[in-house]
Structure formats: structure tokens, C-alpha cells
Design a protein around this motif. Structure first.
Motif, PDB file in Angstrom:
ATOM      1  N   PRO A  49       0.758  -1.086   0.083  1.00 55.13           N
ATOM      2  CA  PRO A  49       0.097  -0.115   0.125  1.00 55.13           C
ATOM      3  C   PRO A  49       0.921   1.197   0.046  1.00 55.13           C
ATOM      4  CG  PRO A  49      -0.879  -1.615   1.465  1.00 55.13           C
ATOM      5  CD  PRO A  49       0.486  -2.253   1.401  1.00 55.13           C
ATOM      6  N   ILE A  50       2.054   1.309   0.610  1.00 54.60           N
ATOM      7  CA  ILE A  50       2.786   2.399   0.784  1.00 54.60           C
ATOM      8  C   ILE A  50       3.609   2.870  -0.792  1.00 54.60           C
ATOM      9  CG2 ILE A  50       4.902   3.283   1.807  1.00 54.60           C
ATOM     10  CD1 ILE A  50       4.373   1.312   4.327  1.00 54.60           C
ATOM     11  N   LYS A  51       3.866   1.680  -1.419  1.00 51.89           N
ATOM     12  CA  LYS A  51       4.524   1.640  -2.801  1.00 51.89           C
ATOM     13  C   LYS A  51       3.346   2.328  -3.628  1.00 51.89           C
ATOM     14  CE  LYS A  51       6.393  -2.583  -2.969  1.00 51.89           C
ATOM     15  NZ  LYS A  51       7.216  -3.458  -3.395  1.00 51.89           N
ATOM     16  N   ASP A  52       2.152   1.619  -3.548  1.00 55.55           N
ATOM     17  CA  ASP A  52       0.859   2.119  -4.565  1.00 55.55           C
ATOM     18  C   ASP A  52       0.683   3.478  -4.294  1.00 55.55           C
ATOM     19  OD1 ASP A  52       1.077  -0.579  -5.445  1.00 55.55           O
ATOM     20  OD2 ASP A  52      -0.903  -0.975  -4.054  1.00 55.55           O
ATOM     21  N   ALA A  53       0.671   4.018  -3.077  1.00 55.12           N
ATOM     22  CA  ALA A  53       0.301   5.419  -2.896  1.00 55.12           C
ATOM     23  C   ALA A  53       1.476   6.480  -3.353  1.00 55.12           C
ATOM     24  CB  ALA A  53       0.108   5.723  -1.678  1.00 55.12           C
ATOM     25  N   THR A  54       2.813   5.836  -3.380  1.00 51.69           N
ATOM     26  CA  THR A  54       3.697   6.685  -3.947  1.00 51.69           C
ATOM     27  C   THR A  54       3.785   6.680  -5.277  1.00 51.69           C
ATOM     28  OG1 THR A  54       5.025   6.028  -1.905  1.00 51.69           O
ATOM     29  CG2 THR A  54       6.545   6.933  -3.704  1.00 51.69           C
TER      30      THR A  54
END
Length: 391
Positions: A49-54
Motif C-alpha cells: 500500500p505504501i508503494k502504491d500510494a507513492t
């Protein structure tokens, strides 16, 4: 040509952690099967989820300077997190986002120290505190705690190394390298020390999410002394985001104002798009807990295996992902680390890097796979048996 070179930098010693890492990597490049437990990096990937948001933020063009250094969503998110998880009530304007928690520490020392100011380092302690103090003109003063009483910190111990020149105390909880996490009683002692001396305490809480069997307590949650506490946190360890380089620092309005002066003339801001990943990271509770449980399992397995080896004693760390391990039969800790690297092909860091007088410890990281840790323990066992048989 006139020579250049800041005398504080010229006299600076290289990082012992990086030195052992480099030596291990050189052996690996030469084809040696080395298990590298010298570093301090999670072996997990950053949660999706962190990578997706970035990635989403990057694709949306979030690639510009950030006013006041932090996007509003992350500034408020960190303030809410500090209140929710650490019970630290802080105005969002009293938070600075930095490229890694390491720079938070450096920024603090650069903004607040004057030449010849003394800074107490409660040790065993992370290797870079001393260097950061020296490069900024301060004088490090070590307060070396004892394994025999589980590295307990008291007001009297702090007072024993305090002078008129003492301007700051640096503590790390949970500790790198020992894994000790301050108890309620120890925080009481630190609070009493602050009230008596009015010396500011800088608390490095980088490993706050990696706690085993209890709840981590933050010194800055104590409102009576909050203005005398500087707290450093980060995304690197608990969120598995070392390469993202995001940390943050919170302090009194006066101290933050001084840090902001340096900040505005140095880095300007952290990359805009990764800040959106940080907003999401603050709510990745399941991922944080999954990794914490894995570290606890590895801790139990690795420490248990080490304590089965004759001449080896390992305390059970209360937090972080390091094993602080005592070895009998060596002249000093560098000899231990070199012996293990050459004979067991296991890389560690000498204890003298963390505590000036230490002669019989090394630090291992258990942020490695179960298989690597089991193999490392077996190799250490064989190497120690070999040493015993050679006598």
C-alpha cells in the motif's frame, strides 16, 4: 594551493558498522559464503500500500518543492500518530520531516550545539552519535551502562558525568545495540534528572514499533518536561522503508525554530511523492505487526541457539532487532568479530564501536531469514568448538 579540510572532519573516525559491512561484501564478491549480520536493515520489502500510494503520487506529478518541507496530510498524520501511539501532544508546526532519522539527529546537533558543549551519550550506543557530535564541534561524554543490571539508567548515573558544560543527553530506546527499552521507573529517573539539571534529553526512538512483550513508552509524553525533550522517529525500521529516507523530529517551539533555520538553508524539503507513501505507512498496522512478530520469532530462535554455545552469552533483547552477545576467550571485540568472519563466515560489529571500553561483545542483526540465522548459529558453534579444541 591552500589546503582545505574541516579539522573536525579530518579527525573523524569511519563507521565501524560500514567497515565490517564492506569487509563482508568484499569476501562475498570473492566467492566466500558470508552471512552478513553486521548491518541494521529490515529484510522485508516495503508494504505494497505504501508503494502504491507513492507511485500514484508520482504519476500525478507530485514532483515539486514542498512548502514548509512537508505536505499538510503528512504533517497532520504524524501529529495524530504521536498523540495516538506515543501519547505525545504536539503542535503540527513543531515537527520537521527529514531525509532519514539520521539527518534528524544531525540537524538537531548542528542547530543546537556550540563549540566545546558536552553531550552525554548513554552507551552502548549507536556508532554515529559520537561522530555527529564531534563534527558539530561538541565533546562526547560516555556514560557506559552495565549488562549486569540490564543496562539500567538512573539519575545518579547521569549526574556522575554531568558538568557545567553539559548541554544535551542522547539516549536510544529501544537501544541499538542492546535492545534495552526504558521502563517506567527509568523514565521517572530521567525526568528527575531533567528537573534537577534542566539539561535537554534527545531520545532516538527509531525502533519504537519493534517491541517484544510490553508497550514502548515515550519520554516526551510527560508534559512537565516536554520542552526539555527532543524526540526522533523514522519510517526506516518498523515500516521497512530504509531506502526511502524519511524520519522526523519534534521538539519545543524554540528548538524547532533553530532547526528550521538550518533546514531551510540545506535540504529545503523531502521528496514530495514519497511523502504520500508516508501518509499511508502511518496506518499499515497489520504489516507492522506481521514484521514485528517475525522479528520476535527470529529473536527467540537466534538468542536461544547462541546460548547453547559454550563461552557465549546473549541477553534477550526487549526491542529492536539486534543481539548483543558476549564471547569469552578473546583479547578484544575486534578480535571476536574478525575471528567469526574468518572462521564462521558470519559478519558482526565489534562491541567497541558502541561502547569505548567494551572488549567482549559483538552485535549481530537478526533482521535476516530463519535459514540464515540457523546457519549462522551453527557456524558460530563450530567455530567456537574449534577455538576451544585448539587450546
Amino acid at each position: 594551493m591552500k589546503e582545505l579540510g574541516n579539522v573536525n572532519v579530518i579527525n573523524l573516525q569511519p563507521s565501524a558498522t560500514l567497515a565490517m559491512n564492506d569487509k563482508a561484501k568484499k569476501m562475498i564478491a570473492e566467492g566466500v559464503d558470508v552471512i552478513n549480520l553486521a548491518g541494521g536493515e529490515p529484510n522485508f520489502d516495503t508494504p505494497q500500500p505504501i508503494k502504491d500510494a507513492t507511485i500514484k503520487a508520482l504519476n500525478e506529478g507530485k514532483t515539486h518543492y514542498v512548502a514548509s518541507g512537508m505536505i499538510p496530510e503528512l504533517r497532520q498524520g504524524i501529529a495524530d500518530k504521536l498523540n495516538r501511539e506515543n501519547h505525545i501532544v504536539v503542535d503540527p508546526s513543531n515537527i520537521i520531516l527529514t531525509p532519514g532519522g539520521k539527518y534528524s539527529l544531525f540537524l538537531c546537533l548542528q542547530a543546537l550545539l556550540n563549540p566545546s558543549d558536552e553531550v552525554i551519550i548513554v552507551s552502548p550506543a549507536w556508532v554515529s552519535y559520537e561522530a555527529m557530535i564531534e563534527v558539530n564541534g561538541g565533546i562526547p561524554v560516555f556514560l557506559e551502562l552495565n549488562e549486569s543490571d540490564n543496562f539500567k539508567l538512573t539519575k545518579e548515573k547521569l549526574l556522575s558525568v554531568t558538568s557545567e558544560k553539559t548541554k544535551l543527553v542522547i539516549v536510544c530506546s529501544p537501544s541499538n545495540p542492546t535492545g534495552h527499552d526504558f521502563s517506567q521507573e527509568e523514565l521517572d529517573e530521567i525526568e528527575d534528572y531533567i528537573q534537577q539539571t534542566q539539561v535537554t534529553v534527545l531520545v532516538d526512538e527509531m525502533y519504537e514499533h519493534l517491541i517484544y512483550g510490553h508497550k514502548h513508552l515515550s519520554l516526551a509524553a510527560r508534559k512537565e518536561i516536554q520542552d526539555y525533550v527532543i524526540s526522533v522517529f523514522g519510517f526506516s525500521k518498523g515500516y521497512a522503508m530504509t531506502g526511502w529516507r524519511m524520519g522526523y523530529i519534534t521538539a519545543s517551539t524554540k528548538n524547532i525554530a533553530l532547526m528550521n533555520k538550518v533546514y531551510s538553508h540545506s535540504i529545503t524539503c523531502v521528496n514530495e511523492f514519497i511523502q504520500y507513501g508516508g501518509v499511508v505507512a502511518l496506518h499499515c498496522y497489520e504489516d507492522i505487526e506481521r514484521m514485528r512478530q517475525a522479528y520476535q520469532r527470529r529473536r527467540d530462535m537466534f538468542i536461544g541457539a547462541l546460548n547453547q554455545i559454550k563461552g557465549v552469552q546473549a541477553n534477550m533483547p526487549e526491542g529492536a532487532f539486534y543481539a548483543w552477545v558476549r564471547f569469552d576467550g578473546f583479547q578484544n571485540s575486534t578480535e571476536i568479530a574478525n575471528y567469526l568472519l574468518e572462521n564462521a563466515h558470519v559478519a558482526s560489529v565489534p562491541g567497541s564501536a558502541f561502547s569505548p571500553s567494551d572488549k567482549d561483545h559483538v552485535r549481530f542483526s537478526f533482521a535476516a531469514s530463519d535459514e540464515e540465522l540457523i546457519t549462522a548459529a551453527n557456524r558460530i558453534h563450530e567455530a567456537m568448538d574449534k577455538k576451544t579444541n585448539l587450546k
